[in-house]
Design an enzyme around this catalytic site. Structure first.
Site, mmCIF file in Angstrom:
data_model
loop_
_atom_site.group_PDB
_atom_site.id
_atom_site.type_symbol
_atom_site.label_atom_id
_atom_site.label_comp_id
_atom_site.label_asym_id
_atom_site.label_seq_id
_atom_site.Cartn_x
_atom_site.Cartn_y
_atom_site.Cartn_z
ATOM 1 N N CYS A 13 48.012 -13.770 19.424
ATOM 2 C CA CYS A 13 46.660 -13.342 19.065
ATOM 3 C C CYS A 13 46.657 -11.880 18.620
ATOM 4 O O CYS A 13 47.568 -11.124 18.919
ATOM 5 C CB CYS A 13 45.748 -13.473 20.269
ATOM 6 S SG CYS A 13 45.928 -15.045 21.112
ATOM 7 N N ARG A 28 50.627 -12.725 11.969
ATOM 8 C CA ARG A 28 51.062 -13.245 13.262
ATOM 9 C C ARG A 28 50.616 -14.692 13.468
ATOM 10 O O ARG A 28 51.068 -15.337 14.400
ATOM 11 C CB ARG A 28 50.476 -12.383 14.386
ATOM 12 C CG ARG A 28 50.908 -10.931 14.293
ATOM 13 C CD ARG A 28 49.914 -10.040 14.968
ATOM 14 N NE ARG A 28 49.920 -10.231 16.402
ATOM 15 C CZ ARG A 28 50.390 -9.355 17.271
ATOM 16 N NH1 ARG A 28 50.906 -8.242 16.845
ATOM 17 N NH2 ARG A 28 50.349 -9.585 18.542
ATOM 18 N N TRP A 65 45.379 -17.338 18.718
ATOM 19 C CA TRP A 65 46.402 -18.361 18.514
ATOM 20 C C TRP A 65 46.419 -19.158 19.808
ATOM 21 O O TRP A 65 46.836 -18.666 20.849
ATOM 22 C CB TRP A 65 47.754 -17.700 18.253
ATOM 23 C CG TRP A 65 48.711 -18.599 17.549
ATOM 24 C CD1 TRP A 65 48.679 -18.940 16.234
ATOM 25 C CD2 TRP A 65 49.840 -19.256 18.100
ATOM 26 N NE1 TRP A 65 49.726 -19.773 15.940
ATOM 27 C CE2 TRP A 65 50.457 -19.983 17.057
ATOM 28 C CE3 TRP A 65 50.415 -19.312 19.369
ATOM 29 C CZ2 TRP A 65 51.593 -20.755 17.243
ATOM 30 C CZ3 TRP A 65 51.543 -20.077 19.548
ATOM 31 C CH2 TRP A 65 52.126 -20.789 18.491
ATOM 32 N N ASN A 108 44.671 -11.029 24.988
ATOM 33 C CA ASN A 108 45.944 -11.637 24.587
ATOM 34 C C ASN A 108 46.740 -11.873 25.850
ATOM 35 O O ASN A 108 46.732 -11.028 26.751
ATOM 36 C CB ASN A 108 46.758 -10.695 23.700
ATOM 37 C CG ASN A 108 46.206 -10.610 22.298
ATOM 38 O OD1 ASN A 108 45.221 -11.269 21.974
ATOM 39 N ND2 ASN A 108 46.826 -9.784 21.473
ATOM 40 N N GLY A 109 47.455 -12.979 25.916
ATOM 41 C CA GLY A 109 48.289 -13.251 27.084
ATOM 42 C C GLY A 109 47.858 -14.535 27.766
ATOM 43 O O GLY A 109 47.107 -15.338 27.216
ATOM 44 N N GLU A 117 73.851 -25.683 15.642
ATOM 45 C CA GLU A 117 72.755 -24.749 15.385
ATOM 46 C C GLU A 117 73.270 -23.447 14.747
ATOM 47 O O GLU A 117 72.644 -22.905 13.835
ATOM 48 C CB GLU A 117 72.004 -24.468 16.705
ATOM 49 C CG GLU A 117 70.900 -23.434 16.639
ATOM 50 C CD GLU A 117 69.760 -23.786 15.673
ATOM 51 O OE1 GLU A 117 69.707 -24.921 15.178
ATOM 52 O OE2 GLU A 117 68.936 -22.898 15.405
ATOM 53 N N LYS A 128 72.027 -22.121 11.140
ATOM 54 C CA LYS A 128 71.460 -20.777 10.895
ATOM 55 C C LYS A 128 72.167 -20.117 9.734
ATOM 56 O O LYS A 128 71.541 -19.542 8.858
ATOM 57 C CB LYS A 128 71.607 -19.879 12.139
ATOM 58 C CG LYS A 128 70.697 -20.155 13.283
ATOM 59 C CD LYS A 128 69.248 -19.813 13.076
ATOM 60 C CE LYS A 128 68.472 -20.911 12.458
ATOM 61 N NZ LYS A 128 68.011 -22.023 13.206
ATOM 62 N N GLU A 130 71.369 -21.848 6.279
ATOM 63 C CA GLU A 130 69.972 -21.661 5.863
ATOM 64 C C GLU A 130 69.731 -20.307 5.209
ATOM 65 O O GLU A 130 69.041 -20.218 4.209
ATOM 66 C CB GLU A 130 69.049 -21.684 7.092
ATOM 67 C CG GLU A 130 68.621 -23.029 7.561
ATOM 68 C CD GLU A 130 67.633 -22.902 8.705
ATOM 69 O OE1 GLU A 130 66.506 -23.350 8.543
ATOM 70 O OE2 GLU A 130 67.993 -22.352 9.770
ATOM 71 N N HIS A 170 90.368 -34.966 14.000
ATOM 72 C CA HIS A 170 90.064 -36.226 13.317
ATOM 73 C C HIS A 170 89.555 -36.003 11.895
ATOM 74 O O HIS A 170 88.896 -36.880 11.342
ATOM 75 C CB HIS A 170 89.046 -37.019 14.144
ATOM 76 C CG HIS A 170 89.548 -37.337 15.521
ATOM 77 N ND1 HIS A 170 90.430 -38.371 15.768
ATOM 78 C CD2 HIS A 170 89.338 -36.721 16.699
ATOM 79 C CE1 HIS A 170 90.722 -38.385 17.063
ATOM 80 N NE2 HIS A 170 90.076 -37.393 17.645
ATOM 81 N N LYS A 222 58.692 -23.626 6.079
ATOM 82 C CA LYS A 222 58.642 -23.458 7.532
ATOM 83 C C LYS A 222 58.275 -24.758 8.215
ATOM 84 O O LYS A 222 58.781 -25.089 9.275
ATOM 85 C CB LYS A 222 57.630 -22.358 7.885
ATOM 86 C CG LYS A 222 57.543 -22.050 9.375
ATOM 87 C CD LYS A 222 58.822 -21.426 9.888
ATOM 88 C CE LYS A 222 58.834 -21.276 11.392
ATOM 89 N NZ LYS A 222 60.213 -21.155 11.911
HETATM 90 C C1 AGP Z 1 65.428 -24.449 11.492
HETATM 91 O O1 AGP Z 1 65.771 -23.134 11.314
HETATM 92 C C2 AGP Z 1 64.471 -25.001 10.490
HETATM 93 N N1 AGP Z 1 63.310 -24.226 10.353
HETATM 94 C C3 AGP Z 1 64.239 -26.512 10.620
HETATM 95 O O2 AGP Z 1 65.456 -27.149 10.835
HETATM 96 C C4 AGP Z 1 63.229 -26.961 11.694
HETATM 97 O O3 AGP Z 1 63.773 -26.784 12.972
HETATM 98 C C5 AGP Z 1 62.876 -28.425 11.438
HETATM 99 O O4 AGP Z 1 62.279 -28.549 10.173
HETATM 100 C C6 AGP Z 1 61.949 -28.981 12.504
HETATM 101 O O5 AGP Z 1 60.744 -28.318 12.535
HETATM 102 P P1 AGP Z 1 59.754 -28.446 13.752
HETATM 103 O O6 AGP Z 1 60.459 -27.948 14.965
HETATM 104 O O7 AGP Z 1 58.567 -27.617 13.368
HETATM 105 O O8 AGP Z 1 59.409 -29.905 13.888
#
Ligand code: AGP
Length: 609
Positions: free
Chosen positions: A2, A27, A74, A98-99, A482, A486, A489, A505, A604
């Site tokens: 928030c 934010r 938020w 906020n909090g 993961e 990262k 991406e 393998h 996103k």
């Molecule tokens: C990860 O860095 C990505 N932004 C992507 O893999 C993301 O985790 C995936 O699209 C799932 O999104 P969500 O957690 O909002 O469902």
């Protein structure tokens, strides 16, 4: 998270508040509101949705006055709606917060017993009632705020005004950022610097337990005991853009560094060490469901899927319940066997991912109980789930998920302990030990983040690499996935995560002196086995970057570069091993000059198939 903006001075403040809130828009928020002293009373205006709605409302019916508070919310407790939006008012006072007030349920019961009625679902409204009642009983506003905050557990940045003292703003801080700022015949309070930069650069950051009284001409500060003290102002030189990022070069880096605080938020109010148990904030499945529980099914996409893979190991080990993990895009099209007796757990940062949502609907329609793990309150996934364990990571702006992931990992641990206690596979003493360990993680991550510059030095050697291999075993296998995700991406370098035991393998054929291999090898049950992978890579001339336990001298002899984590039990290692890998990906991408916060081709929130 928030946003807060407050003003007292000589100017009309509605526009100042709205502009300040607009500067905090990055934010993320879902509703907004202002409360302004109009000379007769405090007038309140709140709207669901974007600031433009509030702006329209204020333009249609202007509120005149030079003392006011504003907020962008938020949602954490209660859905996004006009009624849940801040400011909240009661008894002639109005406040923004906020909090999270952890003990709000107990306080609400106490206030209800005294005849208070509530108009929202928020924890914040409790603070308004506590302070309003205190003012009505004869306390001045500052005293009332101090007395009320003494009763509140949790975190707060509170900014309060009163019809009885319409020349001042009272501000209080506990574990949620709050800054006061001094202009020429005017003062401000805000949750973050960008809100006030257009007016002044002279600020005072409040610390935990402190309160402040702001008038047009002065700012008085008080310590936790209520004693007045002075602190010099700081002159902020940040430009508005870097101020939004709180001085960090990218949102992703800011979010990496926010992880200790966000993990504290995830755990806050949920752990009872006395009972060696977990509360899931009302998301607990009914007893009949738990008694009949035969299987847990975790379904997600991308980073959230990696959290699900860690969750499988944790739940199977601690609760001894079979767990299936699936990618949402696969689950929904394979006519899955799912129904009564299954606990279906969709994991999603955004709560809007199309495949996860579709998988959830299918599981629900076939009779599974749905307990979502989600970051965005009242997004689509929580709205149609039977219960939701919120991760409380706050808005994540960088497309590459970081703090959302670690808070998902912590949520998996909470869920595993919760189920273990219900199934009787964990006794209170063992659960207490696990939870005590879990509570040390934020501090350990804080220390790991201090190595960011050292990781950057390592990263320098790899900015021209074409392809990376990431290897891990057990709970660190999903971290290999993961870490690789990262890197690809944000740096656009090809990277693959593999279970270390699978290297022989197939992927071993790729290894030569041009192939950096990240080996996640902290001291664990499988340490020696990962170690043999490491030797195989070295034998083929591959460059080894190891994530290892502090003090591991053996690994230093085999690896070209070592990034260390503190010693930790296996089940908590993912929360630590992922940190250097986030930093590695970030620094490589930064040195390559890619668009880190908005990498090419990525969104996103993936709301389409
Ligand atoms: C990860 O860095 C990505 N932004 C992507 O893999 C993301 O985790 C995936 O699209 C799932 O999104 P969500 O957690 O909002 O469902």
């Amino acid at each position: 998270m928030c946003g807060i903006m407050a003003y007292v001075g000589e100017q009309e403040c509605a526009e100042i508040l709205l502009e300040g809130l607009q500067k905090l828009e990055y934010r993320g928020y879902d509703s907004a509101g202002v409360a302004i002293w109009d000379g007769q009373r405090i007038e309140l205006r709140r709207c669901e949705g974007k600031l433009v709605n509030l702006r329209r409302s204020v333009a249609a019916e202007p509120i005149l006055g030079s003392l006011g508070i504003g907020h962008t919310r938020w949602a954490t407790h209660g859905r996004p709606s006009e009624q849940n939006a801040h400011p909240h008012t009661w008894g002639g006072i109005s406040l923004v917060h906020n909090g999270i007030i952890e003990n709000y349920v107990a306080l609400k019961q106490e206030l209800s017993a005294r005849g208070h009625d509530f108009s929202s679902e928020t924890d914040t409204e409790i603070a308004a009632h506590l302070i309003g009642a205190s003012v009505q009983s004869g306390h001045d506003l500052h005293t009332a705020v101090r007395l009320a905050t003494k009763r509140m557990e949790g975190s707060y940045a509170l900014v309060v005004i009163s019809e009885d003292e319409p020349d001042r703003i009272v501000a209080a801080r506990q574990q949620s950022p709050l800054v006061v700022a001094i202009g020429n015949g005017e003062t401000f309070a805000a949750s973050d610097i960008p809100a006030i930069l257009a007016h002044t650069r002279d600020v005072i950051f409040l610390e935990d337990g402190e309160t402040a009284v702001l008038t047009a001409q002065s700012v008085q500060l008080f310590d936790a005991d209520g004693l007045a003290f002075e602190r010099p102002t700081k002159h902020v030189l940040w430009d508005p853009i870097s101020a939004e990022k709180q001085g960090f070069k990218h949102f992703m880096l800011k979010e990496i560094f926010e992880q200790p605080d966000k993990l504290v938020d995830t755990l806050r109010g949920r752990i009872s060490l006395d009972r060696g148990d977990i509360a899931l904030d009302g998301a607990e499945p009914p007893k009949a469901i738990l008694d009949a529980l035969k299987r847990v099914v975790l379904v997600a996409c991308g980073t959230s899927y990696h959290a699900a893979l860690v969750g499988k190991t944790l739940i199977e080990q601690l609760a001894r319940i079979p767990v299936e993990v699936d990618l949402a895009s696969e689950f929904r099209y394979r006519d899955p066997l799912i129904g009564a007796g299954d606990l279906f757990v969709p994991i999603s940062q955004s709560g809007e991912t199309a495949d996860t949502l579709a998988a959830l609907k299918m599981a629900h329609s076939r009779g599974a109980h749905v307990l979502a793990v989600c970051n965005v309150v009242d997004s689509s996934i929580p709205r149609i789930s039977d219960g939701t364990l919120y991760t409380h990571a706050g808005p994540e702006i960088g497309v590459a998920s970081t703090k959302a992931f670690t808070t998902q990992l912590a949520s998996m641990m909470l869920l595993a302990v919760y189920l273990g206690r219900r199934k009787g596979t964990l006794d209170p003493a063992r659960a207490r030990m696990l939870l005590e360990d879990l509570r040390t993680i934020p501090t350990q991550i804080e220390k790991l983040l201090e190595a960011s510059d050292a990781v950057r030095e390592i990263a320098k050697h790899f900015i021209h690499a074409r392809s990376f291999l990431y290897l891990g075993r057990g709970v660190n296998y999903p971290i290999a996935l993961e870490g690789a995700l990262k890197l690809k991406e944000i740096s656009y370098i090809h990277a693959e995560g593999y279970a270390a035991g699978e290297m022989k393998h197939g992927p071993i054929a790729l290894i030569d002196e041009n192939m950096p291999v990240v080996v996640i090898a902290p001291k664990s049950e499988t340490y020696e086995k990962v170690f043999s992978n490491l030797e195989e890579v070295r034998a083929r001339g591959g460059k080894v970057l190891a994530v290892a336990t502090e003090g591991d001298l053996k690994i230093a002899r085999f690896a070209d570069h070592v990034m260390t984590i503190p010693a930790a039990p296996d089940y908590l290692q993912p929360l630590l091993t992922i940190i250097p890998l986030q930093l590695l990906a970030y620094h490589i991408a930064d040195m390559k000059g890619t668009d880190i916060d908005q990498p090419r081709n990525l969104a996103k929130s993936v709301t389409v198939e």
